[in-house]
Design an enzyme around this catalytic site. Structure first.
Site, PDB file in Angstrom:
ATOM      1  N   LYS A  79       4.436 -23.413  17.664  1.00 26.76           N
ATOM      2  CA  LYS A  79       5.064 -22.059  17.659  1.00 26.76           C
ATOM      3  C   LYS A  79       4.118 -21.215  16.732  1.00 26.76           C
ATOM      4  CE  LYS A  79       9.543 -19.746  17.523  1.00 26.76           C
ATOM      5  NZ  LYS A  79      10.715 -19.814  17.343  1.00 26.76           N
ATOM      6  N   SER A 154      13.742 -18.325  20.684  1.00 28.72           N
ATOM      7  CA  SER A 154      12.498 -17.617  20.755  1.00 28.72           C
ATOM      8  C   SER A 154      11.410 -18.620  20.827  1.00 28.72           C
ATOM      9  CB  SER A 154      12.526 -16.771  19.257  1.00 28.72           C
ATOM     10  OG  SER A 154      12.567 -17.817  18.326  1.00 28.72           O
ATOM     11  N   SER A 178      16.962 -21.090  18.932  1.00 23.03           N
ATOM     12  CA  SER A 178      15.577 -21.069  19.463  1.00 23.03           C
ATOM     13  C   SER A 178      14.734 -22.161  19.730  1.00 23.03           C
ATOM     14  CB  SER A 178      14.653 -20.225  18.686  1.00 23.03           C
ATOM     15  OG  SER A 178      14.983 -18.777  18.648  1.00 23.03           O
TER      16      SER A 178
HETATM   17  N1  GLN Z   1      18.436 -15.752  19.746  1.00 28.13           N
HETATM   18  C1  GLN Z   1      18.949 -15.855  18.209  1.00 28.13           C
HETATM   19  C2  GLN Z   1      18.426 -14.509  17.563  1.00 28.13           C
HETATM   20  O1  GLN Z   1      17.773 -13.630  18.162  1.00 28.13           O
HETATM   21  C3  GLN Z   1      18.184 -17.097  17.684  1.00 28.13           C
HETATM   22  C4  GLN Z   1      16.740 -16.990  17.418  1.00 28.13           C
HETATM   23  C5  GLN Z   1      16.397 -18.266  16.521  1.00 28.13           C
HETATM   24  O2  GLN Z   1      16.890 -19.114  16.661  1.00 28.13           O
HETATM   25  N2  GLN Z   1      15.126 -17.811  15.841  1.00 28.13           N
HETATM   26  O3  GLN Z   1      18.486 -14.369  16.369  1.00 28.13           O
END
Ligand code: GLN
Length: 479
Positions: A79, A154, A178
């Site tokens: 990532k 994400s 994410s």
């Molecule tokens: N979807 C959650 C957020 O937008 C989690 C994102 C993540 O785990 N990086 O914060």
């Protein structure tokens, strides 16, 4: 060579029996990724030079008769929030479009030390903020299972690459879901380890008290192998845990008889849906495997979303302050005074979601509101962690959905941040508690969309979690 369905074991076997060399495998993997990537956009860029250098080192080790390492020759996608020396690392942000890190994240060093091949960097929501990978400045990723749908986020690029077969395993990051949510949406295994289990050194900070690096894989054993490689104390991250790292893959197998599983009422209430039915069938599989299943309550669950979006935005507003036009980032052409330079660089560089979070986070930390919001949220976080601690006095693990719904359509939720935030309603609690959790494939909806089942267990309980997931997979899941 069936690149798209390779496993770590298969690669090892092929290398040790000289069916192929690491160089041959890597050349083929790069070719395949280049040809297939346009279908999803999972990778932002491949890293052929670095990959080939690593492959040559593996072949040299093999030629000398040395142990080539547990990830020898394994193509790994990473990532783009994880720093890679000499390879552009954008965090999905226009601000960092040209940023080339001067050092490697600890997880990257460990992957290469173990013989892994860094194949390329994957797209993600900007600074890991989002649940669909649509918040990337470089365009969205398509779900390989259903190209008109999101891969989740994400870490959507990493999940998509593994599902698509352009990587064997991948690294993602998880702050509130994410890794687990995109794993669920793409039909792969995704693991969020115990907080502190994997060093965060070189992971671009979003919300430091919640950030984790963790693996994606197409099977439980590969995920366990990758976690074993990256886990462990790192003097460069003072929050990394000194607890010894178990041999996770070796602990797979063995029966589940007598293990106790908890089904939290709060997670099942609103699930009269296809997802709910699949999870129920998954729970039946565990019953057949000899687990005892009981309902339990995690009463503070309802506060998880507001609690998370206060703590995560507070930390994000502070962490993102460093992207200021002086260090790391581009600088706005409209830079009159110093204040203009900051304002214009950040104004032009950050996308809407990051700006929303910087504003929210700054607000909840401000003198007048700190006690009402931030401090209150920290107390609620403790209540959520206590709910889990109490549950784990009774059961070995908790089973829950990962997300209330399967992969949604591209564009469906981008204009409605609250609807987007609700994607993570079942993953955020585990993140706030810092416990290990994972998503394991649990069948498909009638429309063919993958659904993940979440397993959560107590701090450093990864061995039990992997054992459950491995037995579930061996039993054929729900299909
Ligand atoms: N979807 C959650 C957020 O937008 C989690 C994102 C993540 O785990 N990086 O914060």
């Amino acid at each position: 060579m069936q690149i798209a369905s390779l496993t770590i074991d298969r690669i090892r076997e092929g290398l040790l029996s000289r069916q192929f060399s690491a160089v041959e495998l890597t050349e083929e993997a790069l070719r395949f990724a280049e040809a297939e990537n346009p279908k999803t956009g999972a990778y932002l860029r491949l890293s052929p030079e670095r990959a080939m250098d690593a492959a040559r080192r593996v072949d040299e080790r093999l030629a000398r008769g040395e142990e080539p390492g547990p990830l020898a020759g394994v193509p790994v996608a990473v990532k783009d929030v994880i720093l890679t020396k000499g390879i552009t690392t954008t965090c999905g942000s226009k601000l960092l479009a040209a940023y080339v890190p001067p050092y490697d994240a600890t997880a990257i060093l460990r992957v290469e030390e173990a013989g892994g091949i860094l194949l390329g960097k994957t797209n993600c929501d900007e600074f890991a903020m989002g649940s669909s990978t649509e918040n990337s400045a470089f365009g969205p990723v398509r779900n390989p299972v259903a190209p008109d749908r999101v891969p989740g986020g994400s870490s959507g690029g990493s999940a998509a690459a593994v599902a698509q077969g352009t990587a064997v395993v991948a690294l993602g990051s998880d702050t509130g879901g994410s890794i687990r949510q995109p794993a669920s949406f793409c039909g792969v295994v995704g693991v969020t380890p115990t907080y502190g289990r994997v060093s965060r050194y070189g992971l671009t900070a979003f919300a430091s008290s919640l950030d984790h690096i963790g693996p994606f894989a197409r099977n439980v054993k590969d995920a366990a192998t990758l976690l074993r490689v990256i886990a462990g104390r790192d003097p460069r991250d003072s929050t990394s845990a000194a607890a010894p790292v178990p041999d996770y893959p070796a602990l797979l197998g063995g029966g589940l008889k007598g293990l106790k599983l908890g089904l939290p009422r709060e997670y099942l209430r609103e699930l009269g849906s296809e997802v709910g039915d699949l999870i129920s069938r998954g729970v039946d599989v565990f019953r057949r495997l000899g687990c005892e299943v009981r309902e339990l309550s995690l009463p503070s669950t309802g506060y998880a979303i507001p609690c998370y979006y206060i703590i995560a935005t507070a930390e994000a507003s502070s962490n993102l302050a460093r992207f200021d036009g002086v260090r790391y980032t581009f600088r706005s052409a409209n830079s009159g005074t110093l204040a203009d330079m900051y304002r214009n660089t950040r104004g032009e560089g950050f996308g809407a979601e990051c700006k929303r979070r910087i504003m929210l986070g700054t607000y909840v930390l401000s003198a007048g509101y700190y006690d009402a919001y931030y401090l209150k949220a920290q107390k609620v976080r403790t209540l959520i962690a206590r709910d889990f601690a109490r549950a784990f006095e009774e059961v070995d693990a908790i089973v829950a959905p990962v997300s209330p719904f399967p992969a949604f359509k591209l564009g469906e939720k981008v204009d409605d941040p609250l609807a987007m935030y609700l994607s993570d309603i079942y993953t955020i609690t585990g993140s706030l508690a810092g416990i290990p959790c994972m998503s394991v494939p649990c069948g498909n909806t009638a429309g063919g969309l993958p659904v993940g089942m979440q397993l959560l267990t107590t701090h450093f309980g990864e061995p039990a979690m992997f054992r459950l997931a491995g037995a579930f997979e061996d039993a054929g899941g729900v299909n």
